[in-house]
Write an enzyme that holds these catalytic residues in place. Structure first.
Site, PDB file in Angstrom:
ATOM      1  N   GLN B 127       0.855  -1.190   0.000  1.00 22.94           N
ATOM      2  CA  GLN B 127       0.000   0.000   0.000  1.00 22.94           C
ATOM      3  C   GLN B 127       0.891   1.239   0.000  1.00 22.94           C
ATOM      4  O   GLN B 127       1.657   1.453   0.934  1.00 22.94           O
ATOM      5  CB  GLN B 127      -0.871  -0.023   1.266  1.00 22.94           C
ATOM      6  CG  GLN B 127      -1.760   1.190   1.436  1.00 22.94           C
ATOM      7  CD  GLN B 127      -2.287   1.299   2.871  1.00 22.94           C
ATOM      8  OE1 GLN B 127      -1.743   0.696   3.793  1.00 22.94           O
ATOM      9  NE2 GLN B 127      -3.328   2.084   3.058  1.00 22.94           N
ATOM     10  N   GLY B 128       0.797   2.034  -1.045  1.00 25.23           N
ATOM     11  CA  GLY B 128       1.604   3.254  -1.141  1.00 25.23           C
ATOM     12  C   GLY B 128       0.739   4.475  -0.888  1.00 25.23           C
ATOM     13  O   GLY B 128       0.332   5.171  -1.817  1.00 25.23           O
ATOM     14  N   SER B 130       1.209   6.540   2.514  1.00 25.67           N
ATOM     15  CA  SER B 130       1.983   7.506   3.310  1.00 25.67           C
ATOM     16  C   SER B 130       3.201   8.021   2.547  1.00 25.67           C
ATOM     17  O   SER B 130       3.835   7.283   1.790  1.00 25.67           O
ATOM     18  CB  SER B 130       2.457   6.851   4.599  1.00 25.67           C
ATOM     19  OG  SER B 130       1.366   6.299   5.285  1.00 25.67           O
ATOM     20  N   SER B 164       4.568  -1.339   3.990  1.00 29.53           N
ATOM     21  CA  SER B 164       4.805  -2.709   4.466  1.00 29.53           C
ATOM     22  C   SER B 164       4.856  -3.675   3.292  1.00 29.53           C
ATOM     23  O   SER B 164       4.021  -3.584   2.377  1.00 29.53           O
ATOM     24  CB  SER B 164       3.684  -3.143   5.412  1.00 29.53           C
ATOM     25  OG  SER B 164       3.555  -2.226   6.465  1.00 29.53           O
ATOM     26  N   GLU B 247      -9.460  -1.383   5.751  1.00 24.79           N
ATOM     27  CA  GLU B 247      -8.283  -1.519   6.598  1.00 24.79           C
ATOM     28  C   GLU B 247      -8.688  -1.446   8.066  1.00 24.79           C
ATOM     29  O   GLU B 247      -8.247  -2.224   8.892  1.00 24.79           O
ATOM     30  CB  GLU B 247      -7.285  -0.398   6.265  1.00 24.79           C
ATOM     31  CG  GLU B 247      -6.032  -0.426   7.124  1.00 24.79           C
ATOM     32  CD  GLU B 247      -5.006   0.622   6.716  1.00 24.79           C
ATOM     33  OE1 GLU B 247      -5.419   1.735   6.338  1.00 24.79           O
ATOM     34  OE2 GLU B 247      -3.809   0.318   6.785  1.00 24.79           O
ATOM     35  N   GLU B 370      -4.780   8.785  17.715  1.00 20.84           N
ATOM     36  CA  GLU B 370      -5.316  10.159  17.777  1.00 20.84           C
ATOM     37  C   GLU B 370      -6.279  10.400  16.613  1.00 20.84           C
ATOM     38  O   GLU B 370      -7.358  10.969  16.789  1.00 20.84           O
ATOM     39  CB  GLU B 370      -4.171  11.181  17.728  1.00 20.84           C
ATOM     40  CG  GLU B 370      -3.293  11.206  18.972  1.00 20.84           C
ATOM     41  CD  GLU B 370      -2.352  10.007  19.081  1.00 20.84           C
ATOM     42  OE1 GLU B 370      -2.038   9.382  18.047  1.00 20.84           O
ATOM     43  OE2 GLU B 370      -1.937   9.679  20.210  1.00 20.84           O
TER      44      GLU B 370
HETATM   45  C1  LIG Z   1       4.232  -0.772  11.288  1.00 26.27           C
HETATM   46  C2  LIG Z   1       3.710   0.224  10.320  1.00 26.27           C
HETATM   47  C3  LIG Z   1       3.288  -0.183   9.064  1.00 26.27           C
HETATM   48  C4  LIG Z   1       2.823   0.752   8.151  1.00 26.27           C
HETATM   49  N1  LIG Z   1       2.448   0.313   6.894  1.00 26.27           N
HETATM   50  C5  LIG Z   1       2.040   1.220   5.972  1.00 26.27           C
HETATM   51  C6  LIG Z   1       1.741   0.802   4.637  1.00 26.27           C
HETATM   52  O1  LIG Z   1       1.830  -0.387   4.296  1.00 26.27           O
HETATM   53  N2  LIG Z   1       1.383   1.736   3.738  1.00 26.27           N
HETATM   54  C7  LIG Z   1       1.267   3.058   4.073  1.00 26.27           C
HETATM   55  O2  LIG Z   1       0.910   3.842   3.212  1.00 26.27           O
HETATM   56  N3  LIG Z   1       1.552   3.497   5.321  1.00 26.27           N
HETATM   57  C8  LIG Z   1       1.953   2.601   6.279  1.00 26.27           C
HETATM   58  N4  LIG Z   1       2.263   3.040   7.552  1.00 26.27           N
HETATM   59  C9  LIG Z   1       2.262   4.464   7.822  1.00 26.27           C
HETATM   60  C10 LIG Z   1       1.148   4.934   8.734  1.00 26.27           C
HETATM   61  O3  LIG Z   1      -0.089   4.910   8.077  1.00 26.27           O
HETATM   62  C11 LIG Z   1       1.525   6.357   9.177  1.00 26.27           C
HETATM   63  O4  LIG Z   1       2.706   6.262   9.945  1.00 26.27           O
HETATM   64  C12 LIG Z   1       0.444   7.011   9.983  1.00 26.27           C
HETATM   65  O5  LIG Z   1      -0.673   7.288   9.176  1.00 26.27           O
HETATM   66  C13 LIG Z   1       0.930   8.303  10.646  1.00 26.27           C
HETATM   67  O6  LIG Z   1       1.555   9.150   9.750  1.00 26.27           O
HETATM   68  P1  LIG Z   1       2.992   9.764  10.063  1.00 26.27           P
HETATM   69  O7  LIG Z   1       3.891   8.657  10.373  1.00 26.27           O
HETATM   70  O8  LIG Z   1       3.336  10.681   8.981  1.00 26.27           O
HETATM   71  O9  LIG Z   1       2.778  10.583  11.407  1.00 26.27           O
HETATM   72  P2  LIG Z   1       2.078  12.005  11.543  1.00 26.27           P
HETATM   73  O10 LIG Z   1       0.840  12.040  10.754  1.00 26.27           O
HETATM   74  O11 LIG Z   1       3.079  13.059  11.340  1.00 26.27           O
HETATM   75  O12 LIG Z   1       1.690  11.956  13.082  1.00 26.27           O
HETATM   76  C14 LIG Z   1       2.631  12.179  14.136  1.00 26.27           C
HETATM   77  C15 LIG Z   1       1.854  12.290  15.434  1.00 26.27           C
HETATM   78  O13 LIG Z   1       0.944  13.397  15.337  1.00 26.27           O
HETATM   79  C16 LIG Z   1      -0.357  12.979  15.613  1.00 26.27           C
HETATM   80  N5  LIG Z   1      -1.334  13.704  14.791  1.00 26.27           N
HETATM   81  C17 LIG Z   1      -1.292  13.937  13.462  1.00 26.27           C
HETATM   82  N6  LIG Z   1      -2.380  14.592  13.066  1.00 26.27           N
HETATM   83  C18 LIG Z   1      -3.148  14.782  14.169  1.00 26.27           C
HETATM   84  C19 LIG Z   1      -4.412  15.376  14.419  1.00 26.27           C
HETATM   85  N7  LIG Z   1      -5.147  15.916  13.446  1.00 26.27           N
HETATM   86  N8  LIG Z   1      -4.863  15.348  15.689  1.00 26.27           N
HETATM   87  C20 LIG Z   1      -4.146  14.804  16.692  1.00 26.27           C
HETATM   88  N9  LIG Z   1      -2.959  14.232  16.516  1.00 26.27           N
HETATM   89  C21 LIG Z   1      -2.474  14.213  15.271  1.00 26.27           C
HETATM   90  C22 LIG Z   1      -0.361  11.504  15.252  1.00 26.27           C
HETATM   91  O14 LIG Z   1      -1.397  10.827  15.911  1.00 26.27           O
HETATM   92  C23 LIG Z   1       1.001  11.065  15.707  1.00 26.27           C
HETATM   93  O15 LIG Z   1       0.984  10.782  17.075  1.00 26.27           O
HETATM   94  C24 LIG Z   1       2.748   2.115   8.484  1.00 26.27           C
HETATM   95  C25 LIG Z   1       3.155   2.520   9.759  1.00 26.27           C
HETATM   96  C26 LIG Z   1       3.642   1.604  10.670  1.00 26.27           C
HETATM   97  C27 LIG Z   1       4.078   2.070  12.021  1.00 26.27           C
END
Ligand SMILES: Cc1cc2nc3c(=O)[nH]c(=O)nc-3n(C[C@H](O)[C@H](O)[C@H](O)COP(=O)(O)OP(=O)(O)OC[C@H]3O[C@@H](n4cnc5c(N)ncnc54)[C@H](O)[C@@H]3O)c2cc1C
Lengths: 306, 387
Positions: B127-128, B130, B164, B247, B370
């Site tokens: 899944q692309g 993020s 992933s 999902e 969150e």
């Molecule tokens: C093990 C694992 C597998 C993953 N697999 C995939 C995958 O296969 N494909 C894919 O596309 N992505 C994948 N992800 C990515 C995942 O979807 C993102 O990490 C997630 O959506 C958070 O985005 P970010 O890491 O940019 O954090 P951010 O969005 O920057 O968030 C950082 C912090 O800020 C908080 N935050 C952000 N916005 C708000 C808000 N509006 N209100 C309150 N708090 C907020 C978040 O809750 C978090 O605590 C994976 C992540 C992990 C850990």
């Protein structure tokens, strides 16, 4: 597998909800007329011949409305101990009952008879001042005890309390949601602040989990399922804690108003704590669950009877 | 209300139970999951067996290789797999996200081309979504998905992250910027990208557990045939919502299944270690009780899904609660190890140490806790939007 109430049961819920919204403090005779007192009592004895699931619906709705009469004491607690003539008098509204648990009698002042280990006793004794004023506890006076046909059913009572707790939690959540949508501070409704809204989201999740456990326990009780004891202990432990937490978060979300005697929230809070304390605090119930789950032969996962 | 199996359900349960007993290799019991799933052929072979027996895509329509079975059968399959501690099919993203999205928005050609090989584990999906600058705020993705002047293909340029299984994936469901001029939510385009195409570069990222399950993906002038479009140009947001719905929604059962295995193992560990102090027993009981709460919440939404075709809102908290409970449970398990908790090659071969670290990802992946609380507050409780 079907984990939903029937249309008739949902209809009963709607009727109860709208009736209690119009009349939160109905007379006992009105409950008899509605047929709520004899829900699970056979038709031959003047009841409706339904079962515990219908009662479960009513416990939840009465909890939501914070009904103050001895419905829980009579129907949720004493009923299984009563003989046919007594049941007929319960269904018709002539007799109200409670039971002595851990030396205390809920609603002693507003019932006629009390189930004790030694048999039925007249409801005479001292009413104690109780945190939850809507469900005071009392202590029975000494006196004659007459034998009873049946005995109390703790699982059934715990399941009833779990359902009542779900009603309390839901009402606390609803009150909080309405309030934080309206109340403005810093130029915005306080519900936009995540420190407020996220707690209510947690209440929502916990209330739904509690509901699932309470309905599971109610079904087990209604069916005489072998898991009834453990399901009821699990449900009462979780649902009563969820109700207490729901009220605490709702009080916090209301600010100063939530701390007043005038606002209704403290009464829900006290009812939630009443439920938590009755016939086993959550920790005591969890100890029972642990004993059961840890027993060598268990795999910790309930087997649904096929 | 009847929590017993219907005769059909009971027959299916018996069938599944004996099938697993006969077919599951013993060494796969209680497999720890993670990237280790793709080491060697054993789990792919197991997935193929599940598929040949008709147990993957159980609820998918039969024209797409499924069995068209009711959702209750899916629940029974998961329960029986948990009981046997059988590992799930390896095609997590294909089965849980890409497949349902293709079924909802794909053309007949796409369905015929992709769905059967998802079921058979012949093709693995990633899944692309993020990107470095678009995580929780998915609508802010910047990877360009530009229609070439000839109108026959898209050109994909940009970077995805935390993807992933991308290192072993054959296809990627990708959301990118289709029209840089259009307003937010109307500017996205959703395509299927061949991970073996030229211009696709995958760099594994080492995780907190030490292993690399997720990856960065770089796309440089990658050509994607127009027939790989899902939905319409500029409608990628709607398509992505279908993916996220699956999902976060229907995965509830799968998640609860992994928790059920966790609770079984926790109980076994506690018995083995003679955990008899009241504090520990209290915490164990809590895990057991909350597992039942999740399980029966799934049954409630399942019943609603079977009656109305739409799952009820009560399921929206399942992923949230599951993730936090799994973190708590795995820590308790480590604590039961006493001073040996730090040892990676103890009796359980590092199983719990791995699970505890892996569980930290549970509250981040598939929507952070969150973000999920925001969704519940706004969409279920109707509170005003925080953004
Ligand atoms: C093990 C694992 C597998 C993953 N697999 C995939 C995958 O296969 N494909 C894919 O596309 N992505 C994948 N992800 C990515 C995942 O979807 C993102 O990490 C997630 O959506 C958070 O985005 P970010 O890491 O940019 O954090 P951010 O969005 O920057 O968030 C950082 C912090 O800020 C908080 N935050 C952000 N916005 C708000 C808000 N509006 N209100 C309150 N708090 C907020 C978040 O809750 C978090 O605590 C994976 C992540 C992990 C850990």
């Amino acid at each position: 597998m079907n984990f939903s109430f029937t249309d008739e049961q949902e209809q009963l819920r709607q009727e109860a909800r709208s009736f209690l919204a119009r009349k939160p403090e109905p007379q006992w005779s009105e409950l008899a007329e509605l047929g709520w007192l004899g829900v699970s009592i056979s038709e031959a004895l003047g009841g409706a011949g339904l079962g515990f699931l219908e009662e479960a619906v009513l416990f939840e709705e009465l909890g939501r409305a914070l009904y103050a009469g001895p419905y829980f004491a009579t129907v949720g607690l004493a009923l299984p101990a009563l003989g046919e003539e007594q049941l007929a008098r319960v269904a018709s509204g002539e007799e109200r009952w409670s039971a002595e648990i851990d030396g205390l009698v809920p609603d002693l002042a507003t019932v006629d008879w009390v189930v004790t280990e030694a048999g039925a006793a007249r409801a005479e004794g001292e009413t104690l001042s109780t945190m939850d004023e809507t469900r005071q506890l009392g202590r029975l006076a000494d006196g004659d005890r007459t034998p009873l046909a049946g005995s109390l059913d703790r699982s059934r009572t715990l399941a009833a309390l779990a359902c009542e707790a779900v009603g309390v939690a839901q009402q606390a959540l609803d009150l909080a949601v309405e309030y934080v949508k309206d109340r403005q501070q810093f130029g915005r409704p306080i519900g936009v602040y995540q420190a407020v809204s996220h707690r209510l989201a947690d209440t929502y999740v916990e209330t739904e989990l509690a509901r699932s456990l309470a309905y599971w326990a109610a079904w087990c009780v209604a069916e005489g399922d072998e898991q009834a004891r453990i399901a009821a202990a699990a449900a009462k432990a979780f649902a009563s804690e969820a109700a207490v937490a729901a009220c605490e978060r709702a009080i916090q979300a209301h600010g100063g108003i939530g701390f007043t005697w005038e606002h209704v929230l403290h009464r829900y809070y006290k009812r939630a704590q009443w439920i938590e304390a009755f016939w086993g605090f959550p920790a005591a119930l969890r100890a029972e669950v642990a004993d059961w789950a840890m027993e060598g032969a268990r795999d910790g996962v309930p087997v649904r009877v096929a | 209300m009847d929590l017993r199996d219907t005769p059909e359900e009971a027959a299916f349960r018996a069938e599944v139970r004996s099938w697993i007993q006969e077919h599951m290799p013993d060494e796969l019991r209680g497999h720890r999951g993670g990237a280790a799933r793709f080491e060697g052929e054993a789990l792919r072979a197991w997935s193929r067996e599940l598929s040949d027996a008709g147990y993957s895509g159980l609820t998918w329509p039969s024209e797409y290789g499924g069995r068209g079975a009711p959702y209750s059968f899916q629940a029974i399959l998961f329960e029986e797999m948990a009981r046997a501690e059988a590992p799930p099919h390896v095609g997590v993203i294909g089965l849980g996200m890409a497949g349902p999205t293709i079924m909802a928005h794909g053309t007949e050609e796409q369905k015929a081309r992709y769905l059967p090989k998802i079921l058979s584990a012949e093709e693995i999906w990633c899944q692309g979504f993020s990107e470095p600058n678009a995580g929780s705020d998915l609508a802010a993705v910047q990877t360009a998905v530009t229609l070439a002047p000839d109108g026959k293909r898209f050109v994909v340029d940009g970077q995805k992250v935390w993807s992933s299984f991308a290192h072993i994936a054959d296809f990627c469901i990708l959301v990118g910027r289709g029209d840089p001029e259009a307003p937010r939510y109307q500017n996205l385009t959703y395509v299927i990208v061949d991970m073996h195409a030229s211009g696709v570069e995958v760099r594994p990222l080492r995780q907190i557990t030490g292993e690399a399950e997720f990856n960065e993906i770089f796309f440089t002038d990658v050509e994607v045939p127009r027939e790989n479009l899902l939905g319409e140009i500029g409608h990628g947001w709607q398509v992505a919502m279908t993916t996220l719905l699956h999902e976060r929604g229907t995965l509830g059962f799968a998640l609860t299944t992994t928790l059920e295995v966790g609770v079984r193992k926790l109980l076994a560990l506690a018995r083995e270690r003679g955990a008899d102090d009241p504090l520990t027993r209290d915490r164990i009981a809590r895990e057991w009780i909350e597992l039942q709460a999740l399980k029966y919440t799934n049954y409630r939404s399942l019943t609603k899904l079977m009656q109305t075709g739409i799952p009820g809102p009560e399921g929206s908290g399942v992923k949230l609660h599951w993730s936090e409970q799994n973190q708590r449970l795995t820590k308790l398990a480590l604590e039961l190890h006493g001073p040996e908790a730090q040892l990676l090659d103890g009796e359980t071969g590092g199983f719990w140490q791995f699970q505890q670290l892996r569980s930290r990802g549970n509250t981040i992946e598939a929507g952070t806790s969150e973000v999920l609380r925001n969704i519940i507050a706004e969409r279920v409780l109707g509170l005003p939007r925080s953004r």
